[in-house]
Design a protein around this motif. Structure first.
Motif: not given
Length: 439
Positions: A242, A245-246, A249, A312, A424, A427-428, A430
């Protein structure tokens, strides 16, 4: 830990203002020191890299500036891990000291004519120290400020940190312009170019005193009480799916998106207006100052807006607008060279797009990651994006323009990059505005 207890650990508003002023002033000094070098690249060429070909000397000087950008991620990895292990405050003090001392020393360096090859060696060494300290400061300061900001209005409170880059550019550029106005060319080349580096000593002493009076963040103090610090934060980040992934991002959507827009809005527009549109350099400089000043309130507004509707949607809006409007904006600049008001309006519009991405950025850097590895998780991808994506963008755009024999073809690269980042992020990425920073 409950939300009530989390709120109780936060600094009161008066204390936060003190923290914010000290943190922002230190970051301003980092940017001032870092960017003064870039502004004086033309001067450094003949002084430290003498050559029969002026272009070769300038390239060597620009390469020395680039060294500082390239090593930023190394500084981020080193100081980010230290910040997670021993605290945010010690890193804050170390990085400002390194940057300040290295910058002041540049002002006392002998030139090539005085000591030969040792002059460029010493200059590159000091530039490496500047890059390492910037890697720890830029990103680490975002974590420090956000952890002091409390649970409410984090986007607004922390957006002021993003003003320090533009202010650093303004002060550095205006100071050098004043020196060149009041000194002869011989005086400026002899000793005038050293003045901005000498001035940084005064700024360093002020920043160091302010930072010594600061306290550790309430978040890190809570980690210390429970002995929850990570012993190997960088390794822990890379092992956790996780967090990886962040980090991606943050790198691809937020930090790289901001770096791409920053180049297009605050760097390439001035080059474009001078070389393609053929406006007078003095007029372009005035327009650039106007655009930079307009960026300041827009950035704070974007941070405030992210508190109301979320990080976001604000960031994604900036990425989408950047992807769709950069090329049309530059076509407008190219075809309306006689309309100064239109050009000024385009520059303000581009500044608004940049503000949407960078306004919430400070809060996002901290909110995306768990407290015990937050400093290293935020600083490494952020500096990779700023140092490598942002740092290499001028070269990439210029090369593409040359390959396609066009003044705007290279701008397809940032357009595609921003469009990819927007997809991206949609979609991803948060939503983090309600994140509990103690987790």
């Amino acid at each position: 830990m409950t939300a009530t207890h989390a709120s109780e650990t936060q600094s009161p508003s008066r204390s936060y203002r003190k923290v914010a002023i000290a943190a922002c002033f230190g970051t301003f000094l980092e940017w001032y020191d870092f960017l003064t070098f870039a502004t004086l690249a033309v001067v450094f060429g003949p002084l430290f890299f003498p050559s029969s070909d002026p272009s070769t000397a300038l390239l060597a000087s620009l390469a020395t500036f680039g060294v500082g950008m390239v090593v930023r991620p190394i500084g981020a990895a080193i100081f980010g891990s230290i910040g997670d292990r021993i605290g945010r405050r010690p890193v804050f003090i170390i990085t400002i000291s390194l940057m300040g001392i290295a910058t002041v020393c540049v002002g006392f360096l002998p030139t090539y004519a005085q000591v030969g090859i040792w002059a460029p060696i010493l200059l590159v060494s000091l530039r490496l120290l500047q890059g390492l300290s910037a890697g720890g400061e830029i990103g680490g300061s975002a974590v420090y400020l956000t952890e002091h900001a409390g649970d409410s209005n984090r986007g607004f409170k922390t957006s002021f940190l993003q003003l320090m880059g533009p202010l650093g550019i303004l002060v550095s550029t205006l100071q050098i312009a004043l020196l060149q106005t009041y000194l002869t060319q011989e005086e400026f080349l002899s000793w005038g170019w050293r003045v901005p580096f000498w001035v940084s000593l005064i700024l360093l002493l002020i920043a160091f005193k302010a930072r010594m009076a600061l306290e550790e963040t309430p978040i890190y103090l809570q980690l210390s009480k429970t002995e929850a610090q990570s012993k190997s934060p960088l390794r822990d980040n890379l092992k956790d799916p996780e967090t990886r992934k962040r980090m991606f991002l943050l790198f691809f959507c937020i930090s790289a998106g901001g770096a791409v827009l920053f180049f297009c809005v605050q760097v390439y527009t001035a080059i474009f207006l001078k070389t393609t549109v053929k406006l007078a350099p003095q007029l372009v400089d005035q327009l650039s100052v106007f655009a930079t000043v307009s960026l300041l309130p827009l950035t704070v507004f974007a941070g405030w807006l992210s508190d109301k509707i979320g990080r976001k949607p604000v960031v994604v809006s900036g990425l989408i607008l950047g992807a769709t409007l950069i090329l049309p904006a530059f076509y407008l600049l190219q075809s309306n060279s006689g309309s100064i008001l239109l050009i000024a309006g385009v520059l303000v519009g581009l500044s608004a797009i940049l503000a949407l991405v960078v306004g919430p950025q400070t809060a996002l850097l901290a909110e995306l990651f768990p407290a015990k590895t937050r400093n290293s998780a935020a600083t490494l991808p952020h500096n990779l994006a700023a140092g490598w994506i942002g740092g290499l963008l001028p070269l990439t755009v210029t090369w593409l323009n040359q390959q396609w024999a066009s003044n705007v073809a290279g701008l397809w690269y940032p357009t595609v990059f921003l469009a990819s980042g927007a997809i991206v992020a949609i979609l991803y990425l948060p939503e983090t505005r309600r994140a509990n920073l103690l987790n």
